[in-house]
Design a protein around this motif. Structure first.
Motif, mmCIF file in Angstrom:
data_model
loop_
_atom_site.group_PDB
_atom_site.id
_atom_site.type_symbol
_atom_site.label_atom_id
_atom_site.label_comp_id
_atom_site.label_asym_id
_atom_site.label_seq_id
_atom_site.Cartn_x
_atom_site.Cartn_y
_atom_site.Cartn_z
ATOM 1 N N GLN A 73 15.430 -8.860 -1.113
ATOM 2 C CA GLN A 73 14.453 -8.530 -0.087
ATOM 3 C C GLN A 73 13.090 -8.523 -0.731
ATOM 4 O O GLN A 73 12.920 -7.979 -1.829
ATOM 5 C CB GLN A 73 14.715 -7.142 0.496
ATOM 6 C CG GLN A 73 15.639 -7.148 1.659
ATOM 7 C CD GLN A 73 15.685 -5.777 2.312
ATOM 8 O OE1 GLN A 73 15.594 -4.767 1.651
ATOM 9 N NE2 GLN A 73 15.843 -5.765 3.619
ATOM 10 N N PRO A 74 12.124 -9.136 -0.096
ATOM 11 C CA PRO A 74 10.785 -9.111 -0.685
ATOM 12 C C PRO A 74 10.256 -7.679 -0.725
ATOM 13 O O PRO A 74 10.402 -6.928 0.229
ATOM 14 C CB PRO A 74 9.947 -9.988 0.239
ATOM 15 C CG PRO A 74 10.742 -10.133 1.489
ATOM 16 C CD PRO A 74 12.178 -9.850 1.153
ATOM 17 N N ALA A 75 9.685 -7.325 -1.859
ATOM 18 C CA ALA A 75 9.151 -5.978 -2.018
ATOM 19 C C ALA A 75 7.787 -5.885 -1.346
ATOM 20 O O ALA A 75 6.994 -6.830 -1.372
ATOM 21 C CB ALA A 75 9.030 -5.641 -3.494
ATOM 22 N N MET A 76 7.525 -4.729 -0.752
ATOM 23 C CA MET A 76 6.224 -4.520 -0.137
ATOM 24 C C MET A 76 5.266 -4.047 -1.225
ATOM 25 O O MET A 76 5.529 -3.056 -1.896
ATOM 26 C CB MET A 76 6.328 -3.471 0.971
ATOM 27 C CG MET A 76 5.006 -3.218 1.654
ATOM 28 S SD MET A 76 5.093 -2.160 3.106
ATOM 29 C CE MET A 76 5.927 -0.729 2.506
ATOM 30 N N THR A 77 4.184 -4.769 -1.391
ATOM 31 C CA THR A 77 3.222 -4.404 -2.418
ATOM 32 C C THR A 77 2.316 -3.278 -1.929
ATOM 33 O O THR A 77 2.197 -3.036 -0.727
ATOM 34 C CB THR A 77 2.352 -5.615 -2.811
ATOM 35 O OG1 THR A 77 1.580 -6.012 -1.662
ATOM 36 C CG2 THR A 77 3.212 -6.775 -3.284
ATOM 37 N N GLY A 78 1.696 -2.604 -2.876
ATOM 38 C CA GLY A 78 0.775 -1.535 -2.532
ATOM 39 C C GLY A 78 -0.422 -2.047 -1.754
ATOM 40 O O GLY A 78 -0.928 -1.373 -0.856
ATOM 41 N N ALA A 79 -0.864 -3.258 -2.099
ATOM 42 C CA ALA A 79 -2.015 -3.833 -1.397
ATOM 43 C C ALA A 79 -1.686 -4.118 0.069
ATOM 44 O O ALA A 79 -2.505 -3.879 0.967
ATOM 45 C CB ALA A 79 -2.459 -5.119 -2.084
ATOM 46 N N TYR A 80 -0.489 -4.623 0.315
ATOM 47 C CA TYR A 80 -0.089 -4.899 1.696
ATOM 48 C C TYR A 80 0.013 -3.601 2.493
ATOM 49 O O TYR A 80 -0.430 -3.531 3.645
ATOM 50 C CB TYR A 80 1.248 -5.647 1.727
ATOM 51 C CG TYR A 80 1.764 -5.913 3.120
ATOM 52 C CD1 TYR A 80 1.167 -6.883 3.917
ATOM 53 C CD2 TYR A 80 2.820 -5.188 3.644
ATOM 54 C CE1 TYR A 80 1.613 -7.124 5.203
ATOM 55 C CE2 TYR A 80 3.284 -5.423 4.921
ATOM 56 C CZ TYR A 80 2.682 -6.398 5.699
ATOM 57 O OH TYR A 80 3.131 -6.623 6.963
ATOM 58 N N TYR A 81 0.606 -2.581 1.885
ATOM 59 C CA TYR A 81 0.725 -1.286 2.546
ATOM 60 C C TYR A 81 -0.660 -0.722 2.859
ATOM 61 O O TYR A 81 -0.917 -0.249 3.958
ATOM 62 C CB TYR A 81 1.521 -0.321 1.660
ATOM 63 C CG TYR A 81 1.724 1.038 2.280
ATOM 64 C CD1 TYR A 81 2.671 1.218 3.280
ATOM 65 C CD2 TYR A 81 0.976 2.134 1.867
ATOM 66 C CE1 TYR A 81 2.860 2.456 3.861
ATOM 67 C CE2 TYR A 81 1.163 3.374 2.448
ATOM 68 C CZ TYR A 81 2.100 3.534 3.435
ATOM 69 O OH TYR A 81 2.280 4.765 4.012
ATOM 70 N N ALA A 82 -1.573 -0.785 1.883
ATOM 71 C CA ALA A 82 -2.938 -0.284 2.089
ATOM 72 C C ALA A 82 -3.635 -1.061 3.203
ATOM 73 O O ALA A 82 -4.335 -0.480 4.034
ATOM 74 C CB ALA A 82 -3.733 -0.382 0.795
ATOM 75 N N GLN A 83 -3.442 -2.379 3.229
ATOM 76 C CA GLN A 83 -4.060 -3.197 4.270
ATOM 77 C C GLN A 83 -3.543 -2.793 5.649
ATOM 78 O O GLN A 83 -4.325 -2.686 6.603
ATOM 79 C CB GLN A 83 -3.760 -4.674 4.019
ATOM 80 C CG GLN A 83 -4.328 -5.589 5.086
ATOM 81 C CD GLN A 83 -3.916 -7.038 4.886
ATOM 82 O OE1 GLN A 83 -3.249 -7.385 3.928
ATOM 83 N NE2 GLN A 83 -4.318 -7.884 5.818
ATOM 84 N N CYS A 84 -2.255 -2.539 5.764
ATOM 85 C CA CYS A 84 -1.683 -2.125 7.050
ATOM 86 C C CYS A 84 -2.236 -0.773 7.493
ATOM 87 O O CYS A 84 -2.596 -0.599 8.658
ATOM 88 C CB CYS A 84 -0.164 -2.067 6.954
ATOM 89 S SG CYS A 84 0.606 -3.680 6.842
ATOM 90 N N VAL A 85 -2.311 0.167 6.574
ATOM 91 C CA VAL A 85 -2.807 1.500 6.917
ATOM 92 C C VAL A 85 -4.279 1.442 7.306
ATOM 93 O O VAL A 85 -4.707 2.030 8.309
ATOM 94 C CB VAL A 85 -2.584 2.478 5.742
ATOM 95 C CG1 VAL A 85 -3.314 3.784 5.972
ATOM 96 C CG2 VAL A 85 -1.095 2.720 5.537
ATOM 97 N N ILE A 86 -5.077 0.712 6.525
ATOM 98 C CA ILE A 86 -6.511 0.590 6.817
ATOM 99 C C ILE A 86 -6.735 -0.120 8.156
ATOM 100 O O ILE A 86 -7.568 0.302 8.965
ATOM 101 C CB ILE A 86 -7.244 -0.124 5.668
ATOM 102 C CG1 ILE A 86 -7.261 0.777 4.428
ATOM 103 C CG2 ILE A 86 -8.658 -0.511 6.061
ATOM 104 C CD1 ILE A 86 -7.703 0.063 3.156
ATOM 105 N N SER A 87 -5.969 -1.170 8.397
ATOM 106 C CA SER A 87 -6.097 -1.907 9.656
ATOM 107 C C SER A 87 -5.768 -1.010 10.840
ATOM 108 O O SER A 87 -6.478 -1.014 11.856
ATOM 109 C CB SER A 87 -5.174 -3.122 9.635
ATOM 110 O OG SER A 87 -5.205 -3.784 10.864
#
Length: 96
Positions: free
Chosen positions: A6-20
């Protein structure tokens, strides 16, 4: 049994989702606050936005749960197939 990657969720992607999410919700909230309308209409719009957000979280949870269930059932099916294949001997001769 091989585990599916399973592709791991990166911290940058998580931060982008939260900020968005924060920017979108904040923008709508500011829009509602500064609308030139009566307070009861403003309150109705605020409740509508909160309801939409909570139902979106509920829908996301349902989709995630369904995906996990499908993934689990496919792993069980794969385990059964692996067991059948490991027990099968193509060179064994059946004698009556």
């Amino acid at each position: 049994m091989k585990k599916a990657l399973q592709p791991a969720m990166t911290g940058a992607y998580y931060a982008q989702c939260v900020i968005s999410f924060a920017v979108a919700l904040g923008s709508v909230a500011l829009g509602i606050v500064f609308l030139p309308i009566d307070p009861w209409i403003r309150a109705f719009l605020a409740i509508a936005v909160l309801y939409t957000v909570t139902t979106a979280f509920g829908l996301a949870k349902c989709v995630r749960d369904r995906q996990e269930l499908d993934s689990m059932s496919s792993r069980v099916d794969q385990a059964r197939l692996d067991k059948l294949l490991s027990e099968h001997d193509p060179y064994k001769v059946d004698t009556p």
